[in-house]
Design a protein around this motif. Structure first.
Motif, PDB file in Angstrom:
ATOM      1  N   SER A  54       0.846  -1.186   0.000  1.00  0.00           N
ATOM      2  CA  SER A  54       0.000   0.000   0.000  1.00  0.00           C
ATOM      3  C   SER A  54       0.886   1.242   0.000  1.00  0.00           C
ATOM      4  O   SER A  54       1.926   1.263   0.670  1.00  0.00           O
ATOM      5  CB  SER A  54      -0.897  -0.004   1.240  1.00  0.00           C
ATOM      6  N   PHE A  55       0.478   2.276  -0.740  1.00  0.00           N
ATOM      7  CA  PHE A  55       1.244   3.522  -0.827  1.00  0.00           C
ATOM      8  C   PHE A  55       0.329   4.625  -1.334  1.00  0.00           C
ATOM      9  O   PHE A  55      -0.825   4.368  -1.677  1.00  0.00           O
ATOM     10  CB  PHE A  55       2.469   3.365  -1.739  1.00  0.00           C
ATOM     11  N   MET A  56       0.856   5.850  -1.385  1.00  0.00           N
ATOM     12  CA  MET A  56       0.087   6.992  -1.871  1.00  0.00           C
ATOM     13  C   MET A  56       0.621   7.411  -3.242  1.00  0.00           C
ATOM     14  O   MET A  56       1.837   7.474  -3.435  1.00  0.00           O
ATOM     15  CB  MET A  56       0.212   8.183  -0.923  1.00  0.00           C
ATOM     16  N   LEU A  57      -0.288   7.699  -4.175  1.00  0.00           N
ATOM     17  CA  LEU A  57       0.079   8.286  -5.463  1.00  0.00           C
ATOM     18  C   LEU A  57      -0.201   9.776  -5.351  1.00  0.00           C
ATOM     19  O   LEU A  57      -1.319  10.180  -5.005  1.00  0.00           O
ATOM     20  CB  LEU A  57      -0.733   7.684  -6.602  1.00  0.00           C
ATOM     21  N   VAL A  58       0.812  10.602  -5.642  1.00  0.00           N
ATOM     22  CA  VAL A  58       0.681  12.052  -5.528  1.00  0.00           C
ATOM     23  C   VAL A  58       1.024  12.690  -6.877  1.00  0.00           C
ATOM     24  O   VAL A  58       2.129  12.512  -7.385  1.00  0.00           O
ATOM     25  CB  VAL A  58       1.633  12.611  -4.444  1.00  0.00           C
ATOM     26  N   ILE A  59       0.055  13.402  -7.456  1.00  0.00           N
ATOM     27  CA  ILE A  59       0.287  14.198  -8.662  1.00  0.00           C
ATOM     28  C   ILE A  59       0.113  15.647  -8.216  1.00  0.00           C
ATOM     29  O   ILE A  59      -1.007  16.162  -8.152  1.00  0.00           O
ATOM     30  CB  ILE A  59      -0.699  13.840  -9.794  1.00  0.00           C
ATOM     31  N   GLU A  60       1.217  16.284  -7.872  1.00  0.00           N
ATOM     32  CA  GLU A  60       1.152  17.627  -7.277  1.00  0.00           C
ATOM     33  C   GLU A  60       0.484  18.642  -8.185  1.00  0.00           C
ATOM     34  O   GLU A  60      -0.296  19.475  -7.725  1.00  0.00           O
ATOM     35  CB  GLU A  60       2.554  18.101  -6.898  1.00  0.00           C
ATOM     36  N   SER A  61       0.766  18.606  -9.489  1.00  0.00           N
ATOM     37  CA  SER A  61       0.213  19.600 -10.410  1.00  0.00           C
ATOM     38  C   SER A  61      -1.313  19.555 -10.470  1.00  0.00           C
ATOM     39  O   SER A  61      -1.955  20.536 -10.828  1.00  0.00           O
ATOM     40  CB  SER A  61       0.785  19.408 -11.810  1.00  0.00           C
ATOM     41  N   GLU A  62      -1.893  18.415 -10.086  1.00  0.00           N
ATOM     42  CA  GLU A  62      -3.351  18.248 -10.116  1.00  0.00           C
ATOM     43  C   GLU A  62      -3.958  18.257  -8.711  1.00  0.00           C
ATOM     44  O   GLU A  62      -5.165  18.061  -8.584  1.00  0.00           O
ATOM     45  CB  GLU A  62      -3.700  16.911 -10.793  1.00  0.00           C
ATOM     46  N   GLN A  63      -3.117  18.416  -7.688  1.00  0.00           N
ATOM     47  CA  GLN A  63      -3.551  18.291  -6.297  1.00  0.00           C
ATOM     48  C   GLN A  63      -4.298  16.976  -6.097  1.00  0.00           C
ATOM     49  O   GLN A  63      -5.365  16.916  -5.477  1.00  0.00           O
ATOM     50  CB  GLN A  63      -4.398  19.486  -5.880  1.00  0.00           C
ATOM     51  N   PHE A  64      -3.719  15.906  -6.626  1.00  0.00           N
ATOM     52  CA  PHE A  64      -4.316  14.571  -6.646  1.00  0.00           C
ATOM     53  C   PHE A  64      -3.525  13.679  -5.701  1.00  0.00           C
ATOM     54  O   PHE A  64      -2.315  13.525  -5.852  1.00  0.00           O
ATOM     55  CB  PHE A  64      -4.233  14.035  -8.083  1.00  0.00           C
ATOM     56  N   ILE A  65      -4.201  13.114  -4.710  1.00  0.00           N
ATOM     57  CA  ILE A  65      -3.573  12.177  -3.778  1.00  0.00           C
ATOM     58  C   ILE A  65      -4.541  11.023  -3.549  1.00  0.00           C
ATOM     59  O   ILE A  65      -5.696  11.241  -3.196  1.00  0.00           O
ATOM     60  CB  ILE A  65      -3.257  12.847  -2.422  1.00  0.00           C
TER      61      ILE A  65
END
Length: 83
Positions: A54-65
């Motif tokens: 288990s982990f977190m996916l972070v797309i900073e440019s989209e503020q997506f976590i």
């Protein structure tokens, strides 16, 4: 049409090319999101990688976590499903 050619995903995938980070155990690994749906994504890495369950996916440019887990891997590409 062969059995393997039949699409089994329940959510439409969208081709993307976004820089992202997967975060786990207080560290992060850079990756590229190659496709994305409401249920998961395919990620490319610079080299083969072993991921935790288990982990977190972070797309900073989209503020997506999103919290997620791996479901398949092939060389430097890993398919993930969102929890």
């Amino acid at each position: 049409m062969s059995e393997s050619a039949i699409e089994k995903r329940t959510a439409r995938r969208y081709k993307v090319l976004k820089g992202a980070t997967i975060a786990f155990d207080g560290s992060g690994v850079s990756c590229t999101v190659r496709n994305l749906s409401s249920k998961g994504a395919a990620l490319d890495f610079a080299s083969s990688i072993s991921l935790p369950s288990s982990f977190m996916l972070v797309i900073e440019s989209e503020q997506f976590i999103r919290r997620c887990h791996p479901v398949w891997s092939h060389d430097k590409r890993i398919g993930i499903e969102f929890d």
